[in-house]
Write a protein that holds these residues in place. Structure first.
Motif, PDB file in Angstrom:
ATOM      1  N   GLU A 106      -0.757  -0.620  -6.855  1.00 38.12           N
ATOM      2  CA  GLU A 106      -0.340  -1.938  -6.345  1.00 38.12           C
ATOM      3  C   GLU A 106      -1.030  -3.080  -7.079  1.00 38.12           C
ATOM      4  O   GLU A 106      -0.483  -4.163  -7.199  1.00 38.12           O
ATOM      5  CB  GLU A 106      -0.577  -2.042  -4.828  1.00 38.12           C
ATOM      6  CG  GLU A 106      -2.039  -1.925  -4.452  1.00 38.12           C
ATOM      7  CD  GLU A 106      -2.293  -2.085  -2.947  1.00 38.12           C
ATOM      8  OE1 GLU A 106      -1.317  -2.111  -2.184  1.00 38.12           O
ATOM      9  OE2 GLU A 106      -3.471  -2.168  -2.562  1.00 38.12           O
TER      10      GLU A 106
ATOM     11  N   THR B 169       2.464   0.615  -3.304  1.00 46.34           N
ATOM     12  CA  THR B 169       3.219   0.799  -4.554  1.00 46.34           C
ATOM     13  C   THR B 169       4.726   0.902  -4.318  1.00 46.34           C
ATOM     14  O   THR B 169       5.509   0.221  -4.965  1.00 46.34           O
ATOM     15  CB  THR B 169       2.706   2.051  -5.283  1.00 46.34           C
ATOM     16  OG1 THR B 169       1.333   1.863  -5.566  1.00 46.34           O
ATOM     17  CG2 THR B 169       3.441   2.291  -6.570  1.00 46.34           C
TER      18      THR B 169
ATOM     19  N   SER C 290       2.038   7.608  -3.656  1.00 50.17           N
ATOM     20  CA  SER C 290       0.955   6.620  -3.502  1.00 50.17           C
ATOM     21  C   SER C 290       0.653   6.366  -2.030  1.00 50.17           C
ATOM     22  O   SER C 290       1.534   6.464  -1.173  1.00 50.17           O
ATOM     23  CB  SER C 290       1.354   5.292  -4.134  1.00 50.17           C
ATOM     24  OG  SER C 290       1.632   5.473  -5.485  1.00 50.17           O
TER      25      SER C 290
ATOM     26  N   ASN D 137       7.139   6.810  -8.185  1.00 52.42           N
ATOM     27  CA  ASN D 137       6.013   6.702  -7.261  1.00 52.42           C
ATOM     28  C   ASN D 137       5.512   8.106  -6.928  1.00 52.42           C
ATOM     29  O   ASN D 137       6.201   8.890  -6.291  1.00 52.42           O
ATOM     30  CB  ASN D 137       6.471   5.975  -5.996  1.00 52.42           C
ATOM     31  CG  ASN D 137       5.372   5.913  -4.965  1.00 52.42           C
ATOM     32  OD1 ASN D 137       4.191   5.917  -5.313  1.00 52.42           O
ATOM     33  ND2 ASN D 137       5.745   5.863  -3.703  1.00 52.42           N
TER      34      ASN D 137
ATOM     35  N   CYS E 232       3.516   6.138 -11.284  1.00 58.11           N
ATOM     36  CA  CYS E 232       2.584   5.214 -10.613  1.00 58.11           C
ATOM     37  C   CYS E 232       1.912   5.913  -9.439  1.00 58.11           C
ATOM     38  O   CYS E 232       2.597   6.429  -8.559  1.00 58.11           O
ATOM     39  CB  CYS E 232       3.324   4.012 -10.040  1.00 58.11           C
ATOM     40  SG  CYS E 232       4.354   3.170 -11.210  1.00 58.11           S
TER      41      CYS E 232
END
Ligand code: UDP
Ligand code: MG
Length: 322
Positions: A15, A55, A51, A48, A11
């Motif tokens: 969000e 997120t 980010s 993650n 990711c």
């Protein structure tokens, strides 16, 4: 026994999609669990990738609220492929198989049952392949399909229209961990691992929120990475070009000499033209030779595994009859 499957999802600034993605996936996983396709220790593993938005806060919250969700946080943005690798390597010792997918759920999650089914039938790698590309723009479709064709032409084994939606068994992940290269192009490495594989066909949807994290510039550099990490054919091309120019230079020489003796040439022209052709060809040829060695060094430096044993039909000493 039901297999433990990890769903690995990189990711980057996601969000906008994470709440919906988590909701849909949880629903799907619960249904799969009911259907006896998943073991109780299966997890959604969000990675993650450095980010800059909320997120990670979201992932931490889901980790507390949702029994399926785990999270890994990278210290900075290392790009999709590295984030994915990190997730797969984290899952490697905890799962029977890992499925990688995108955070935006563009890849149809209803295909997940088939992935697990094929895994249970004994496949080590299951590739998700897109049926058609009608949700893409004309430009993306043409460039993407052109890219797969160029890769094939250069002798690289990639699965046509397969992105990173795929299942890998634990031993396939173990195989992947032996590839130490830094310029990662997972789509090219996975077919090299070998083992039994199969395909699952699915339709790709539009992104339901947020925007693509692969702008044209990133896409181009990704494609170039794919080519240069898997093929030394461009280097070999230089040699061929060198030979071609050297051969042409013989004709050039002949023409220049004829012009000289026929008296068409201005004084000095013959010498200049002869040296340009001959030297150009020679230089290209030499570059090709150097390129040949660089190609070899490149393969050595990547230190890829040279073979992988799938089965060894061994005879133990006690099996030998006297
Ligand atoms: N991604 C990432 N790091 C990056 C860029 C993208 O982890 O530097 C993730 C992103 O969050 C998404 C996946 O890679 O889960 C694919 O990105 P995206 O959907 O934007 O690509 P597209 O589908 O447009 O090719
Ligand atoms: Mg996407």
């Amino acid at each position: 026994m039901e297999p433990t499957i990890y769903f690995v999802i990189p990711c980057y600034n996601e969000e906008a999609v994470l709440p919906e993605t988590t909701r849909r996936l949880t629903e799907k996983l619960e249904a799969m669990r009911q259907a006896g396709l998943l073991g109780p220790d299966s997890r959604i593993l969000y990675v993650n990738d450095g980010s800059k938005d909320k997120t990670w806060e979201l992932i931490s919250r889901y980790h507390q609220e949702n029994p399926w969700v785990e999270g890994v946080k990278l210290a900075h943005n290392r790009g999709h492929q590295n984030a994915l690798l990190c997730g797969l390597m984290t899952a490697k010792d905890r799962c029977d198989a890992a499925i990688s997918m995108d955070a935006d759920l563009q890849d149809d999650i209803d295909a997940l049952d088939q992935f697990v089914q094929k895994f249970r039938e004994g496949c080590d790698v299951v590739y998700g392949v897109r049926n058609k590309r009608d949700t893409d723009t004309w430009f993306k479709r043409t460039t993407a399909e052109g890219f797969y064709k160029v890769m094939k032409l250069l002798g690289v084994d990639v699965v046509f229209n397969h992105a990173d939606y795929r299942l890998m068994s634990q031993r396939a992940l173990e195989g992947l961990s032996e590839y130490k290269e830094v310029n990662l192009f997972l789509r090219g490495i996975v077919p090299l691992i070998g083992y039994r594989s199969d395909y699952v066909y699915y339709d790709r949807h539009e992104r339901f929120a947020g925007e693509s994290k692969y702008p044209l510039k990133k896409m181009l550099s990704f494609a170039l990475d794919g080519i240069t990490s898997f093929s030394v054919k461009p280097l070999k091309l230089i040699s061929s070009l060198g030979i071609l120019i050297s051969v042409l230079s013989v004709f050039g020489l002949l023409y220049a000499l004829i012009s000289y003796f026929a008296g068409w040439a201005v004084s000095g022209w013959t010498a200049i033209v002869c040296s340009i052709w001959l030297l150009g060809g020679l230089q290209m040829l030499c570059l090709g030779v150097v390129g040949g060695y660089i190609g070899k060094i490149y393969s050595e430096v990547k230190a890829r595994p040279r073979y992988r044993v799938e089965t060894y039909l061994e005879k133990k000493p006690q099996d030998t009859q006297e």
